[in-house]
Each structure stands twice: as structure tokens, then as C-alpha cells.
Design a protein around this motif. Sequence first.
Motif, PDB file in Angstrom:
ATOM      1  N   MET A   1       0.839  -1.052  -0.093  1.00  0.00           N
ATOM      2  CA  MET A   1       0.013   0.005  -0.040  1.00  0.00           C
ATOM      3  C   MET A   1       0.880   1.327  -0.088  1.00  0.00           C
ATOM      4  SD  MET A   1      -3.265   0.002   2.303  1.00  0.00           S
ATOM      5  CE  MET A   1      -4.553   1.511   2.110  1.00  0.00           C
ATOM      6  N   LEU A   2       0.513   2.260  -0.856  1.00  0.00           N
ATOM      7  CA  LEU A   2       1.109   3.365  -0.769  1.00  0.00           C
ATOM      8  C   LEU A   2       1.235   4.176   0.600  1.00  0.00           C
ATOM      9  CD1 LEU A   2       0.205   5.011  -4.255  1.00  0.00           C
ATOM     10  CD2 LEU A   2       2.421   4.161  -3.762  1.00  0.00           C
ATOM     11  N   GLN A   3       2.259   4.714   0.672  1.00  0.00           N
ATOM     12  CA  GLN A   3       2.513   5.608   2.009  1.00  0.00           C
ATOM     13  C   GLN A   3       1.599   6.755   1.549  1.00  0.00           C
ATOM     14  OE1 GLN A   3       6.526   5.780   2.665  1.00  0.00           O
ATOM     15  NE2 GLN A   3       6.796   3.600   3.898  1.00  0.00           N
ATOM     16  N   THR A   4       1.162   7.581   2.846  1.00  0.00           N
ATOM     17  CA  THR A   4       0.449   8.794   2.643  1.00  0.00           C
ATOM     18  C   THR A   4       1.435   9.748   1.884  1.00  0.00           C
ATOM     19  OG1 THR A   4      -0.717   8.341   4.857  1.00  0.00           O
ATOM     20  CG2 THR A   4      -0.776  10.715   3.853  1.00  0.00           C
ATOM     21  N   LYS A   5       2.850  10.041   2.336  1.00  0.00           N
ATOM     22  CA  LYS A   5       3.669  10.618   1.713  1.00  0.00           C
ATOM     23  C   LYS A   5       3.612  10.582   0.204  1.00  0.00           C
ATOM     24  CE  LYS A   5       8.266  12.591   1.984  1.00  0.00           C
ATOM     25  NZ  LYS A   5       9.735  12.627   2.744  1.00  0.00           N
ATOM     26  N   SER A   6       3.741   9.653  -0.091  1.00  0.00           N
ATOM     27  CA  SER A   6       4.147   9.318  -1.842  1.00  0.00           C
ATOM     28  C   SER A   6       2.650   9.367  -2.539  1.00  0.00           C
ATOM     29  CB  SER A   6       4.470   7.742  -2.164  1.00  0.00           C
ATOM     30  OG  SER A   6       3.569   6.968  -1.714  1.00  0.00           O
ATOM     31  N   PHE A   7       1.507   9.376  -1.847  1.00  0.00           N
ATOM     32  CA  PHE A   7       0.245   9.706  -2.539  1.00  0.00           C
ATOM     33  C   PHE A   7       0.011  11.086  -2.251  1.00  0.00           C
ATOM     34  CE2 PHE A   7      -4.435  10.207  -2.335  1.00  0.00           C
ATOM     35  CZ  PHE A   7      -4.658   9.493  -3.435  1.00  0.00           C
ATOM     36  N   ASP A   8       0.556  11.707  -1.413  1.00  0.00           N
ATOM     37  CA  ASP A   8       0.577  13.229  -1.589  1.00  0.00           C
ATOM     38  C   ASP A   8       1.235  13.834  -2.587  1.00  0.00           C
ATOM     39  OD1 ASP A   8      -1.432  13.404   0.819  1.00  0.00           O
ATOM     40  OD2 ASP A   8       0.259  13.666   2.029  1.00  0.00           O
ATOM     41  N   GLN A   9       2.412  13.284  -2.705  1.00  0.00           N
ATOM     42  CA  GLN A   9       3.372  13.525  -3.831  1.00  0.00           C
ATOM     43  C   GLN A   9       2.732  13.516  -5.119  1.00  0.00           C
ATOM     44  OE1 GLN A   9       6.883  11.433  -3.154  1.00  0.00           O
ATOM     45  NE2 GLN A   9       7.646  12.914  -1.809  1.00  0.00           N
ATOM     46  N   MET A  10       1.898  12.300  -5.399  1.00  0.00           N
ATOM     47  CA  MET A  10       1.172  11.987  -6.549  1.00  0.00           C
ATOM     48  C   MET A  10       0.098  12.882  -6.900  1.00  0.00           C
ATOM     49  SD  MET A  10      -0.376   8.399  -8.095  1.00  0.00           S
ATOM     50  CE  MET A  10      -1.522   8.321  -6.581  1.00  0.00           C
ATOM     51  N   VAL A  11      -0.581  13.341  -5.890  1.00  0.00           N
ATOM     52  CA  VAL A  11      -1.457  14.225  -5.894  1.00  0.00           C
ATOM     53  C   VAL A  11      -1.027  15.539  -6.352  1.00  0.00           C
ATOM     54  CG1 VAL A  11      -3.501  15.483  -4.734  1.00  0.00           C
ATOM     55  CG2 VAL A  11      -3.223  13.278  -4.346  1.00  0.00           C
ATOM     56  N   GLU A  12       0.000  16.046  -5.789  1.00  0.00           N
ATOM     57  CA  GLU A  12       0.574  17.508  -6.176  1.00  0.00           C
ATOM     58  C   GLU A  12       0.997  17.166  -7.416  1.00  0.00           C
ATOM     59  OE1 GLU A  12       4.662  19.579  -4.532  1.00  0.00           O
ATOM     60  OE2 GLU A  12       3.276  18.667  -3.001  1.00  0.00           O
ATOM     61  N   LYS A  13       1.536  16.184  -8.062  1.00  0.00           N
ATOM     62  CA  LYS A  13       2.203  16.164  -9.381  1.00  0.00           C
ATOM     63  C   LYS A  13       1.041  16.210 -10.461  1.00  0.00           C
ATOM     64  CE  LYS A  13       5.193  13.522 -12.288  1.00  0.00           C
ATOM     65  NZ  LYS A  13       6.142  12.425 -12.301  1.00  0.00           N
ATOM     66  N   TYR A  14       0.049  15.632 -10.140  1.00  0.00           N
ATOM     67  CA  TYR A  14      -0.944  15.367 -11.254  1.00  0.00           C
ATOM     68  C   TYR A  14      -2.313  16.183 -11.196  1.00  0.00           C
ATOM     69  CZ  TYR A  14       2.086  11.366 -12.830  1.00  0.00           C
ATOM     70  OH  TYR A  14       2.877  10.732 -13.141  1.00  0.00           O
ATOM     71  N   GLN A  15      -2.178  16.753  -9.849  1.00  0.00           N
ATOM     72  CA  GLN A  15      -3.646  17.255  -9.592  1.00  0.00           C
ATOM     73  C   GLN A  15      -4.187  18.376 -10.610  1.00  0.00           C
ATOM     74  OE1 GLN A  15      -5.784  16.848  -6.974  1.00  0.00           O
ATOM     75  NE2 GLN A  15      -6.985  18.763  -7.353  1.00  0.00           N
ATOM     76  N   GLU A  16      -3.462  19.097 -11.045  1.00  0.00           N
ATOM     77  CA  GLU A  16      -3.574  20.393 -12.079  1.00  0.00           C
ATOM     78  C   GLU A  16      -3.963  19.619 -13.510  1.00  0.00           C
ATOM     79  OE1 GLU A  16      -1.058  23.968 -14.311  1.00  0.00           O
ATOM     80  OE2 GLU A  16      -0.870  23.651 -12.110  1.00  0.00           O
ATOM     81  N   MET A  17      -3.214  18.715 -13.934  1.00  0.00           N
ATOM     82  CA  MET A  17      -3.785  17.876 -15.115  1.00  0.00           C
ATOM     83  C   MET A  17      -5.071  17.329 -15.034  1.00  0.00           C
ATOM     84  SD  MET A  17      -3.857  14.593 -16.427  1.00  0.00           S
ATOM     85  CE  MET A  17      -2.855  13.601 -15.139  1.00  0.00           C
ATOM     86  N   MET A  18      -5.038  16.760 -14.045  1.00  0.00           N
ATOM     87  CA  MET A  18      -6.630  16.065 -13.856  1.00  0.00           C
ATOM     88  C   MET A  18      -7.842  17.112 -13.958  1.00  0.00           C
ATOM     89  SD  MET A  18      -5.650  13.015 -10.984  1.00  0.00           S
ATOM     90  CE  MET A  18      -7.256  12.201 -11.106  1.00  0.00           C
ATOM     91  N   PHE A  19      -7.645  18.130 -13.028  1.00  0.00           N
ATOM     92  CA  PHE A  19      -8.407  19.411 -13.174  1.00  0.00           C
ATOM     93  C   PHE A  19      -8.875  19.780 -14.350  1.00  0.00           C
ATOM     94  CE2 PHE A  19      -9.401  23.858 -12.647  1.00  0.00           C
ATOM     95  CZ  PHE A  19     -10.733  23.966 -12.172  1.00  0.00           C
ATOM     96  N   PHE A  20      -7.508  20.266 -15.189  1.00  0.00           N
ATOM     97  CA  PHE A  20      -7.922  20.658 -16.538  1.00  0.00           C
ATOM     98  C   PHE A  20      -8.296  19.515 -17.558  1.00  0.00           C
ATOM     99  CE2 PHE A  20      -4.745  23.820 -15.281  1.00  0.00           C
ATOM    100  CZ  PHE A  20      -5.478  24.984 -15.207  1.00  0.00           C
TER     101      PHE A  20
END
Length: 175
Positions: free
Chosen positions: A1-20
Motif C-alpha cells: 500500500m502506498l504511503q501517505t507521503k507518496s500519495f500526497d506527492q502523486m496528488v501534487e504532481k497530477y492534480q492540475e492535469m486532472m483538473f484541466f
Amino acid sequence: MLQTKSFDQMVEKYQEMMFFTAVKILHDRQLAEDAVQEAWIKVFRFQIKLEKIDQLGAWLRTIISRTAIDLLRKEKRSRSVLLDEETTLENTTLCATEHIEKSLDIQCTMEEISECLCKASKKIQAVFHMKFIKGFQDAEIAEVLGITQSAVKTRLFRARQLIKKQGIYEMQPGA
């Protein structure tokens, strides 16, 4: 299972792309925010298998696209028609929306397949392109490329195996 930190990093990296991506489909910023939130919930639930995904960005783009399309369908169902005169316009809008949804779904899938097949040999890419993009029959492909129909079928099989290996059709965590 992904750790919270790596999940947070993934969200930070891809959040903008997903929103647009969601805004492009929904044409509404608030609905897009809802779609992104739902998509991240799906990703979080699916995180055990995330290590198996080679192209995370493409996978996330597919998740958000399909989530946005689902939200679009849900919004469409929840609309109510107040006047009989609006029924014709509403039905026309619904038909157009369904067409756009199907087109977007096909477009997203084809983008994923193209990304997946860029790793394949030029021979496999050529046969796949002629079969599924150009619409050629196996015999026509064989004639144009100067190979046997058996070779055409083998290359198509290998292309399908690559696509399955990437998990394009098995990756949907409820999407």
C-alpha cells in the motif's frame, strides 16, 4: 500500500492535469473539482495495484476522463424538464451529450493504446494502425505489406497482448 507521503506527492504532481482534463469535458469548474475529488478517491481505493501501472499519468487521465463523463451522465439524468416546449431541446442536448461522451471515451482509449504501442515494433504498429485506424481487412493488410494473413493475425495478437499487459482494459477501479 502506498504511503501517505507518496500519495500526497502523486496528488501534487497530477492534480492540475486532472483538473484541466475534467474542465475540458465538463465545461464547469465546480463540477470538475467534484470529478477530480471522486477520481482521487478511486485512485486511493485502487492504490494497492498502482505499482503495476507503467504510465501513471495516462492512467490518471483515463480515470478522470471517465469519472467526468460519469458525472456528466449523472447531471444529465438529474435534470428536470419544466415545460413541454423544452422537451425537444432537452432531448437534442441529451443526444449531443451522449455523442460527445462516446467520442471522448473512444479518444481517451485510443490515446492510451497509442502510448502503449509506441513500445512495440514498427511492424506491429503498422498492422495495428492499418487494421484499427484505417479499417483495412486482414487480406488487404497482408497484400499492402507483402506478408501472409497469418503474419497479420500474429502481429495483431501481439499488439493486443501488449495492450492487455499494460492493463488498459483491466485498470478500472470502478471507473
